[in-house]
Design an enzyme around this catalytic site. Structure first.
Site, PDB file in Angstrom:
ATOM      1  N   ILE A 154      -6.709  -9.325   7.342  1.00 21.69           N
ATOM      2  CA  ILE A 154      -5.499  -9.062   6.558  1.00 21.69           C
ATOM      3  C   ILE A 154      -4.275  -9.675   7.248  1.00 21.69           C
ATOM      4  CG2 ILE A 154      -4.016  -7.241   5.607  1.00 21.69           C
ATOM      5  CD1 ILE A 154      -6.606  -5.502   5.443  1.00 21.69           C
ATOM      6  N   ASP A 173      -2.070 -10.261  19.112  1.00 25.82           N
ATOM      7  CA  ASP A 173      -3.455  -9.828  18.919  1.00 25.82           C
ATOM      8  C   ASP A 173      -4.237 -10.355  20.119  1.00 25.82           C
ATOM      9  OD1 ASP A 173      -6.172  -9.580  18.228  1.00 25.82           O
ATOM     10  OD2 ASP A 173      -5.760  -9.843  16.096  1.00 25.82           O
ATOM     11  N   CYS A 232       0.827  -1.053   6.592  1.00 26.16           N
ATOM     12  CA  CYS A 232      -0.120  -1.032   5.488  1.00 26.16           C
ATOM     13  C   CYS A 232      -1.528  -1.005   6.075  1.00 26.16           C
ATOM     14  CB  CYS A 232       0.106  -2.286   4.651  1.00 26.16           C
ATOM     15  SG  CYS A 232      -0.695  -2.246   3.074  1.00 26.16           S
ATOM     16  N   ASP A 258       2.488   2.540   3.695  1.00 26.53           N
ATOM     17  CA  ASP A 258       1.442   2.823   2.709  1.00 26.53           C
ATOM     18  C   ASP A 258       0.463   3.859   3.265  1.00 26.53           C
ATOM     19  OD1 ASP A 258      -0.087   2.291   0.282  1.00 26.53           O
ATOM     20  OD2 ASP A 258      -1.549   1.264   1.568  1.00 26.53           O
ATOM     21  N   GLU A 263      -3.048  12.288   5.869  1.00 22.81           N
ATOM     22  CA  GLU A 263      -3.198  11.962   4.440  1.00 22.81           C
ATOM     23  C   GLU A 263      -4.131  12.960   3.779  1.00 22.81           C
ATOM     24  OE1 GLU A 263      -4.312   7.883   3.719  1.00 22.81           O
ATOM     25  OE2 GLU A 263      -2.754   7.131   5.037  1.00 22.81           O
ATOM     26  N   HIS A 281      -1.176   5.101  -0.037  1.00 25.82           N
ATOM     27  CA  HIS A 281      -2.376   4.366   0.401  1.00 25.82           C
ATOM     28  C   HIS A 281      -2.942   3.515  -0.755  1.00 25.82           C
ATOM     29  CE1 HIS A 281      -5.711   4.504   3.662  1.00 25.82           C
ATOM     30  NE2 HIS A 281      -5.745   3.344   3.029  1.00 25.82           N
ATOM     31  N   LEU A 282      -2.075   2.613  -1.224  1.00 23.97           N
ATOM     32  CA  LEU A 282      -2.445   1.768  -2.372  1.00 23.97           C
ATOM     33  C   LEU A 282      -2.831   0.354  -1.957  1.00 23.97           C
ATOM     34  CD1 LEU A 282       0.332   2.607  -5.022  1.00 23.97           C
ATOM     35  CD2 LEU A 282      -1.982   3.507  -4.850  1.00 23.97           C
ATOM     36  N   GLY A 283      -2.908   0.122  -0.622  1.00 26.87           N
ATOM     37  CA  GLY A 283      -3.126  -1.245  -0.134  1.00 26.87           C
ATOM     38  C   GLY A 283      -4.307  -1.955  -0.781  1.00 26.87           C
ATOM     39  N   ALA A 284      -5.353  -1.195  -1.105  1.00 24.66           N
ATOM     40  CA  ALA A 284      -6.562  -1.841  -1.652  1.00 24.66           C
ATOM     41  C   ALA A 284      -6.644  -1.685  -3.161  1.00 24.66           C
ATOM     42  CB  ALA A 284      -7.793  -1.227  -1.009  1.00 24.66           C
TER      43      ALA A 284
END
Ligand code: NAI
Ligand code: AKG
Length: 529
Positions: A154, A173, A232, A258, A263, A281-284
């Site tokens: 991502i 990273d 996200c 997100d 949760e 939590h709408l990322g997907a």
């Protein structure tokens, strides 16, 4: 009986369709995942469980899942699954690592724009009839620095889109190679550098011990004044209390979340701040991503349940559908060699070396080693399988090593197990011939040639005339029929071994009679079913 799968979260109907097409019985109970008691009562009937994020696959649930072989997560994060508990019970956990990457990246970019132009607040105000044209003054993103924390599937999609939007993209990273960074067109930096330089910080790491609170109070304080933060990825990556304080102080100009530490998030320190944008939590959550992850997880679970192919398992090496039939006899061989060693061992195994020679080295040796360990441990732990075996061996202090080398003898492929115990070493080698049947071809230094049979006797004895007659007599007296007889010896009159397949079980009295025959050193009954 066909395998049965339960879908306990809201998945696209594409998943159920695939299961049915693949001959799998499927029950769709999209709300069951939210009711842990009902789920626990049902789970014992299923071989597979397909989930999103609402179902919590806990150790308690897994204890009730006596038939369960696979948990499939239609998505990336498996933090709602107790993976160590699943592994210990031999349950494969698989996810769909790419199916929602683009959708999640698009959501992160959408949140970044929402923050830059305060779209949610402006929308609410406009629809409330206020026309507050002077209240909302945004910022451009062109030319701004985007700091990507976690540049995997991502994160790299976000980076590419950031570059497309004419942003300067820097990434932190530790596992990002310089070459990959160059290919993506991002500058690889350390975290402190990213915090100091980024106008927008976007998080895309999993939640691990290393990433928990990666944006801690201390790290938030290191950010550039006026930075905006997008999360996200996972709640828990940011200290929400500290972020609220930094927003209240005006050090952080905005935050778009997100995902939340707790949760479903019905209350949260960030809620109510004028420069905070939240989504549940709408990322997907796009039809495209949901279709993709549902299809993928159903295909992967079906492949595993019907063909033994393993893709995207987080607790076992992948085995493709093409590899599965090729690997199967070698996995069976490794497991049976392990069973041999486990049954012959007179003391606990301290170290297991699995040596692969020849063509078999080109296959997934880790899967074969796991099978060898599970065979080795099966005589003491009945239920163990190859998924759980490496972890159990580690817990029990059995050191395992895997060695691969070129073919050194006549066999195209050879697997040798050396099991070291306090009472000495058991060394056994086997191969698979073109008929696909695994066989033992050496025990210690003595060559034999025996197929595995469900019930066998393993003998070591002095090579003396008349011994075989006496042995066969003892079996005859016990009315035990010999199916096959494989012999080997190091030299005439030296050490001999016999692997004898019998029909049915050898009564204990007959075994002690055989143990007392002159010249017998060891007599062991073996089961290979
Ligand atoms: N909001 C949503 O609905 C969705 C959230 N996600 C979440 O997004 C996150 C990222 O997913 P992917 O990109 O698919 O995973 P990925 O595994 O492809 O990438 C994660 C990256 O994080 C890096 N990383 C690991 N530890 C790190 C550390 N200590 N510091 C910096 N980088 C580190 C890894 O090297 C890797 O490149 C996951 O937590 C996933 O669950 C995924 C899909 C949808
Ligand atoms: O299934 C979902 O809606 C959540 C997706 C997600 O968080 C993930 O794939 O890690």
């Amino acid at each position: 009986m066909p395998p049965r799968v339960l879908i306990s979260d809201s998945l696209s109907p594409a998943a159920a369709q695939i299961f049915r097409l693949r001959g799998i019985e499927v029950d769709c109970e999209p709300t069951l995942g939210k009711d842990s008691d009902k789920l626990a009562a049902a789970i014992g009937d299923y071989d597979g469980l397909a989930i999103r994020s609402a179902t919590k696959v806990t150790a308690d649930l897994l204890q009730r899942a006596s038939r369960l072989k696979v948990v499939g997560r239609a998505g990336v994060g498996v933090d709602n699954v107790d993976v160590p508990a699943a592994t210990a019970r031999g349950v494969i956990v698989m996810n769909t690592p790419f199916g929602n990457s683009v959708t999640a990246a698009e959501h992160a970019i959408a949140l970044m724009f929402a923050l830059a132009r305060e779209i949610p607040a402006a929308d609410a105000s406009t629809q409330a009839g206020k026309w507050e044209k002077n209240r909302f003054m945004g910022v451009e993103i062109t030319g701004k620095t985007l700091g990507v924390v976690g540049c995997g599937n991502i994160g790299s999609n976000v980076a590419e889109r950031g570059i497309g939007l004419k942003m300067r993209v820097i990434a932190f990273d530790p596992y990002l190679t310089e070459e990959r960074a160059r290919t993506l067109g991002v500058e690889k930096v350390e975290l402190d550098d990213l915090l100091a330089r980024a106008d927008f910080i976007t998080l895309h790491t999993p939640l691990t011990a290393h990433t928990k609170n990666i944006l801690s109070a201390e790290n938030i304080a290191k950010t550039k004044k006026g930075a905006r933060i997008v999360n996200c990825a996972r709640g828990g990556l940011v200290d929400e209390e500290a972020l609220r304080k930094a927003l209240d102080d005006g050090h952080i100009a905005g935050a778009a979340f997100d995902v939340f530490a707790k949760e479903p998030a019905t209350e949260n320190p960030l809620f109510g701040h004028p420069h905070v944008v939240c989504t549940p939590h709408l990322g997907a959550s796009t039809s495209e991503a949901q279709e993709k992850v549902a299809l993928q997880i159903a295909e992967q679970m079906s492949d595993y349940l019907t063909r033994g192919a393993i893709a995207n398992a987080v607790n076992f090496p992948s085995i493709t559908a093409e590899e599965a039939p090729r690997l199967k006899p070698f996995i069976e061989l490794a497991e049976k060699l392990g069973l041999f060693a486990g049954q012959v061992a007179r003391a606990g195994v301290e170290k297991l070396s699995v040596v692969y020679e020849g063509a078999v080295t080109l296959e997934k040796t880790r899967a074969m080693t796991a099978a060898a360990i599970s065979g080795l441990l099966r005589p003491i732990l009945e239920d163990i399988n190859a998924v759980a075996a490496p972890v159990v061996a580690k817990e029990r202090g059995v050191a395992v090593e895997e060695i691969t080398r070129e073919a050194q003898g006549d066999y195209e492929s050879l697997i040798t197990l050396n099991a070291l115990t306090a009472q000495g070493e058991i060394r056994v080698s086997g191969t698979v011939f073109h008929d696909g049947k695994p066989r033992i071809i050496r025990i210690g230094d003595i060559g034999v040639d025996a197929e595995f049979s469900p019930s066998m006797i393993y003998l070591t004895n002095e090579d003396r005339p008349g011994f075989i007659g006496r042995f066969a007599g003892a079996l005859g007296d016990a009315e035990v029929n010999i199916a096959t007889f494989a012999l080997g010896r190091d030299r005439p009159g030296g050490q001999a071994v016999a692997l004898v397949a019998i029909d049915g079980d050898l009564p204990a009295r007959a075994l002690s009679k055989i143990e007392r025959l002159p010249g017998v050193k060891q007599a062991v009954t073996l089961k290979f079913s």
